[in-house]
Write a protein that holds these residues in place. Structure first.
Motif, PDB file in Angstrom:
ATOM      1  N   TYR A  94       0.849  -0.950   0.069  1.00  0.00           N
ATOM      2  CA  TYR A  94      -0.333   0.035  -0.236  1.00  0.00           C
ATOM      3  C   TYR A  94       0.639   1.523  -0.029  1.00  0.00           C
ATOM      4  CZ  TYR A  94      -3.936   2.963   1.006  1.00  0.00           C
ATOM      5  OH  TYR A  94      -4.991   3.796   1.865  1.00  0.00           O
ATOM      6  N   THR A  95       0.676   2.114  -1.403  1.00  0.00           N
ATOM      7  CA  THR A  95       1.695   3.286  -1.270  1.00  0.00           C
ATOM      8  C   THR A  95       0.961   4.800  -1.069  1.00  0.00           C
ATOM      9  OG1 THR A  95       0.764   4.245  -2.626  1.00  0.00           O
ATOM     10  CG2 THR A  95       3.054   2.027  -3.174  1.00  0.00           C
ATOM     11  N   GLN A  96       1.999   5.657  -0.710  1.00  0.00           N
ATOM     12  CA  GLN A  96       1.604   6.949   0.395  1.00  0.00           C
ATOM     13  C   GLN A  96       0.446   7.062  -0.932  1.00  0.00           C
ATOM     14  OE1 GLN A  96       4.024   9.441  -0.107  1.00  0.00           O
ATOM     15  NE2 GLN A  96       3.957  10.119   2.238  1.00  0.00           N
ATOM     16  N   GLY A  97       0.043   7.226  -1.877  1.00  0.00           N
ATOM     17  CA  GLY A  97      -1.204   7.794  -3.106  1.00  0.00           C
ATOM     18  C   GLY A  97      -2.243   6.906  -2.257  1.00  0.00           C
ATOM     19  N   GLY A  98      -2.318   5.658  -1.691  1.00  0.00           N
ATOM     20  CA  GLY A  98      -3.353   4.473  -0.850  1.00  0.00           C
ATOM     21  C   GLY A  98      -3.398   3.695  -2.427  1.00  0.00           C
ATOM     22  N   LYS A  99      -2.933   3.476  -3.471  1.00  0.00           N
ATOM     23  CA  LYS A  99      -2.327   2.837  -4.418  1.00  0.00           C
ATOM     24  C   LYS A  99      -1.516   1.442  -3.595  1.00  0.00           C
ATOM     25  CE  LYS A  99      -1.059   2.020  -9.133  1.00  0.00           C
ATOM     26  NZ  LYS A  99      -0.855   2.074 -10.160  1.00  0.00           N
ATOM     27  N   LEU A 100      -2.272   0.114  -4.784  1.00  0.00           N
ATOM     28  CA  LEU A 100      -1.982  -0.968  -4.147  1.00  0.00           C
ATOM     29  C   LEU A 100      -0.927  -1.330  -5.436  1.00  0.00           C
ATOM     30  CD1 LEU A 100      -4.372  -2.823  -2.485  1.00  0.00           C
ATOM     31  CD2 LEU A 100      -3.162  -2.101  -1.780  1.00  0.00           C
ATOM     32  N   ILE A 101       0.232  -1.770  -5.120  1.00  0.00           N
ATOM     33  CA  ILE A 101       0.597  -2.297  -6.044  1.00  0.00           C
ATOM     34  C   ILE A 101       1.182  -3.521  -5.623  1.00  0.00           C
ATOM     35  CG2 ILE A 101       1.839  -0.165  -6.451  1.00  0.00           C
ATOM     36  CD1 ILE A 101       5.034  -0.502  -5.258  1.00  0.00           C
ATOM     37  N   THR A 102       2.287  -4.656  -6.614  1.00  0.00           N
ATOM     38  CA  THR A 102       2.517  -5.783  -6.238  1.00  0.00           C
ATOM     39  C   THR A 102       4.307  -5.837  -7.052  1.00  0.00           C
ATOM     40  OG1 THR A 102       0.227  -6.539  -7.148  1.00  0.00           O
ATOM     41  CG2 THR A 102       1.744  -8.324  -7.089  1.00  0.00           C
ATOM     42  N   PRO A 103       5.211  -5.734  -5.809  1.00  0.00           N
ATOM     43  CA  PRO A 103       6.185  -5.521  -6.410  1.00  0.00           C
ATOM     44  C   PRO A 103       6.719  -6.938  -6.286  1.00  0.00           C
ATOM     45  CG  PRO A 103       6.625  -4.620  -4.494  1.00  0.00           C
ATOM     46  CD  PRO A 103       5.069  -4.969  -5.234  1.00  0.00           C
ATOM     47  N   PRO A 104       7.559  -6.984  -6.664  1.00  0.00           N
ATOM     48  CA  PRO A 104       8.108  -8.884  -6.553  1.00  0.00           C
ATOM     49  C   PRO A 104       8.473  -9.040  -4.670  1.00  0.00           C
ATOM     50  CG  PRO A 104       9.573  -8.224  -7.712  1.00  0.00           C
ATOM     51  CD  PRO A 104       8.669  -6.974  -7.247  1.00  0.00           C
ATOM     52  N   ALA A 105       8.228 -10.709  -4.878  1.00  0.00           N
ATOM     53  CA  ALA A 105       8.223 -11.236  -3.035  1.00  0.00           C
ATOM     54  C   ALA A 105       9.665 -10.869  -2.985  1.00  0.00           C
ATOM     55  CB  ALA A 105       8.018 -12.368  -3.087  1.00  0.00           C
ATOM     56  N   SER A 106      10.658 -10.963  -3.186  1.00  0.00           N
ATOM     57  CA  SER A 106      12.246 -10.736  -2.926  1.00  0.00           C
ATOM     58  C   SER A 106      12.146  -8.891  -2.162  1.00  0.00           C
ATOM     59  CB  SER A 106      12.998 -10.788  -3.671  1.00  0.00           C
ATOM     60  OG  SER A 106      13.070  -9.778  -4.784  1.00  0.00           O
ATOM     61  N   ASP A 107      11.283  -7.878  -3.048  1.00  0.00           N
ATOM     62  CA  ASP A 107      11.277  -6.576  -2.381  1.00  0.00           C
ATOM     63  C   ASP A 107      10.645  -6.581  -1.205  1.00  0.00           C
ATOM     64  OD1 ASP A 107      12.574  -5.725  -5.173  1.00  0.00           O
ATOM     65  OD2 ASP A 107      11.673  -4.869  -5.730  1.00  0.00           O
ATOM     66  N   ARG A 108       9.245  -7.217  -1.121  1.00  0.00           N
ATOM     67  CA  ARG A 108       8.677  -6.515  -0.151  1.00  0.00           C
ATOM     68  C   ARG A 108       9.219  -7.408   0.982  1.00  0.00           C
ATOM     69  NH1 ARG A 108       5.135  -9.530  -3.598  1.00  0.00           N
ATOM     70  NH2 ARG A 108       4.747 -11.458  -2.406  1.00  0.00           N
ATOM     71  N   ALA A 109       9.761  -8.504   1.004  1.00  0.00           N
ATOM     72  CA  ALA A 109      10.469  -9.054   2.148  1.00  0.00           C
ATOM     73  C   ALA A 109      11.568  -8.198   2.680  1.00  0.00           C
ATOM     74  CB  ALA A 109      10.823 -10.479   1.694  1.00  0.00           C
ATOM     75  N   SER A 110      12.310  -7.288   2.049  1.00  0.00           N
ATOM     76  CA  SER A 110      13.415  -7.032   2.140  1.00  0.00           C
ATOM     77  C   SER A 110      12.298  -4.902   3.434  1.00  0.00           C
ATOM     78  CB  SER A 110      14.247  -5.699   1.369  1.00  0.00           C
ATOM     79  OG  SER A 110      13.318  -5.799   0.698  1.00  0.00           O
ATOM     80  N   LEU A 111      11.200  -5.242   3.405  1.00  0.00           N
ATOM     81  CA  LEU A 111      10.803  -4.334   4.051  1.00  0.00           C
ATOM     82  C   LEU A 111      10.443  -4.457   5.184  1.00  0.00           C
ATOM     83  CD1 LEU A 111       8.422  -3.192   1.007  1.00  0.00           C
ATOM     84  CD2 LEU A 111      10.298  -1.995   1.248  1.00  0.00           C
ATOM     85  N   THR A 112      10.584  -3.337   6.036  1.00  0.00           N
ATOM     86  CA  THR A 112      10.110  -3.405   7.249  1.00  0.00           C
ATOM     87  C   THR A 112       8.196  -2.582   7.686  1.00  0.00           C
ATOM     88  OG1 THR A 112      11.821  -1.676   8.407  1.00  0.00           O
ATOM     89  CG2 THR A 112      12.382  -3.897   8.410  1.00  0.00           C
ATOM     90  N   LEU A 113       7.272  -3.128   7.458  1.00  0.00           N
ATOM     91  CA  LEU A 113       6.449  -2.224   6.988  1.00  0.00           C
ATOM     92  C   LEU A 113       5.158  -2.852   8.114  1.00  0.00           C
ATOM     93  CD1 LEU A 113       5.980  -1.081   3.329  1.00  0.00           C
ATOM     94  CD2 LEU A 113       6.606  -0.250   5.079  1.00  0.00           C
ATOM     95  N   VAL A 114       3.986  -2.037   8.665  1.00  0.00           N
ATOM     96  CA  VAL A 114       2.952  -2.665   9.303  1.00  0.00           C
ATOM     97  C   VAL A 114       2.691  -3.212   8.142  1.00  0.00           C
ATOM     98  CG1 VAL A 114       2.227  -0.910   8.658  1.00  0.00           C
ATOM     99  CG2 VAL A 114       0.617  -1.791  10.541  1.00  0.00           C
ATOM    100  N   SER A 115       2.121  -4.124   8.213  1.00  0.00           N
ATOM    101  CA  SER A 115       0.528  -5.465   8.253  1.00  0.00           C
ATOM    102  C   SER A 115      -0.398  -5.045   8.320  1.00  0.00           C
ATOM    103  CB  SER A 115       1.534  -6.635   8.290  1.00  0.00           C
ATOM    104  OG  SER A 115       0.796  -7.980   7.574  1.00  0.00           O
ATOM    105  N   LEU A 116      -1.309  -4.927   6.812  1.00  0.00           N
ATOM    106  CA  LEU A 116      -2.213  -4.903   6.864  1.00  0.00           C
ATOM    107  C   LEU A 116      -3.816  -5.768   6.129  1.00  0.00           C
ATOM    108  CD1 LEU A 116      -2.249  -1.003   5.787  1.00  0.00           C
ATOM    109  CD2 LEU A 116      -2.217  -1.845   8.480  1.00  0.00           C
ATOM    110  N   SER A 117      -4.375  -6.396   7.070  1.00  0.00           N
ATOM    111  CA  SER A 117      -4.518  -7.616   6.114  1.00  0.00           C
ATOM    112  C   SER A 117      -6.293  -6.638   5.934  1.00  0.00           C
ATOM    113  CB  SER A 117      -5.367  -8.424   6.813  1.00  0.00           C
ATOM    114  OG  SER A 117      -3.576  -8.823   6.666  1.00  0.00           O
ATOM    115  N   GLY A 118      -6.945  -7.163   4.915  1.00  0.00           N
ATOM    116  CA  GLY A 118      -8.664  -6.900   5.139  1.00  0.00           C
ATOM    117  C   GLY A 118      -9.452  -8.057   3.766  1.00  0.00           C
TER     118      GLY A 118
END
Length: 177
Positions: free
Chosen positions: A96-120
Motif C-alpha cells: 500500500y503506497t503513500q498515495g493509496g495505491k496497491l502495487i505488486t512488487p516481487p516477493a524479494s522486494d517485499r521481504a526487505s521492507l519493514t512496514l506495518v502489516s495490514l489485512s482485509g
C-alpha cells in the motif's frame, strides 16, 4: 537531395550512439532492470531513441510512478524516476503506497521492507484498514508503542497487534480506542 542525405546520415545507428545514461530517483526499483530497458531502447542511436516506448516500459515496472526522459546532444540520456513510497504491506502480497495505491512488487522486494502489516477481506478495504492503522498508531505512539499489524477479519471484526506482542481484539462495534 543534400538535406535527405544529411537526415539519413544523422539517423544511422552508429552516427550518434547514446553512450552516457544518467538515472536518478531509484530506491526500490532494481538498477539492472532499468539498465536493460534503456540499453534495448537506445541501440538505434541518439536520434532514433523512442522515448514514448521507453517511458511506457519503465512505467510497467512495479515501483515506478512516473518517468521523465531527456536527451542531451550528442550522446546523453537522462532518466528521472519517481517511485511509489511504501507505507504498509497489504495481505502479504501487495504494498500500500503513500498515495493509496496497491502495487505488486516481487516477493524479494517485499521481504526487505519493514512496514506495518495490514489485512482485509478485499482490496477495496485497503484504505479503510490503513485509516484504522493511522488512528491506532496515533493513539499508541505517546505510550512508546508501535502498531505492527491491523487486521479486518472476514466477519468485519478488528484485531490490532503491537510491536511488543500484545494483540487487541476489538470486535465489530465501538472499536475506537
Amino acid at each position: 537531395w543534400l538535406c535527405r542525405y544529411c537526415w539519413q546520415w544523422l539517423h544511422r545507428d552508429s552516427a550518434f550512439p547514446v553512450s552516457v545514461v544518467e538515472v536518478s530517483g531509484l530506491h526500490y526499483t532494481q538498477q539492472t532492470k532499468v539498465d536493460e530497458l534503456v540499453k534495448a531502447n537506445t541501440q538505434a542511436g541518439f536520434f532514433n531513441v523512442t522515448l514514448v516506448r521507453l517511458r511506457q516500459q519503465l512505467l510497467a515496472l512495479p515501483w515506478v510512478q512516473s518517468v521523465r526522459l531527456r536527451r542531451v546532444f550528442p550522446k546523453t540520456l537522462f532518466v528521472d524516476v519517481t517511485e511509489y513510497q511504501p507505507v504498509a504491506l497489504w495481505n502479504e502480497a501487495q504494498v500500500y503506497t503513500q498515495g493509496g495505491k496497491l502495487i505488486t512488487p516481487p516477493a524479494s522486494d517485499r521481504a526487505s521492507l519493514t512496514l506495518v502489516s495490514l489485512s482485509g477481506s478485499s482490496d477495496g478495504e485497503a484504505a479503510a484498514v490503513f485509516e484504522r492503522y493511522r488512528r491506532c498508531a496515533a493513539r499508541f505512539a505517546p505510550l512508546g508503542l508501535r502498531v505492527a499489524q491491523v487486521v479486518e477479519t472476514p466477519r468485519l471484526a478488528w484485531r490490532v497487534k503491537l510491536d511488543n506482542g500484545i494483540e487487541l481484539k476489538l470486535g465489530r462495534q465501538d472499536i475506537d480506542l
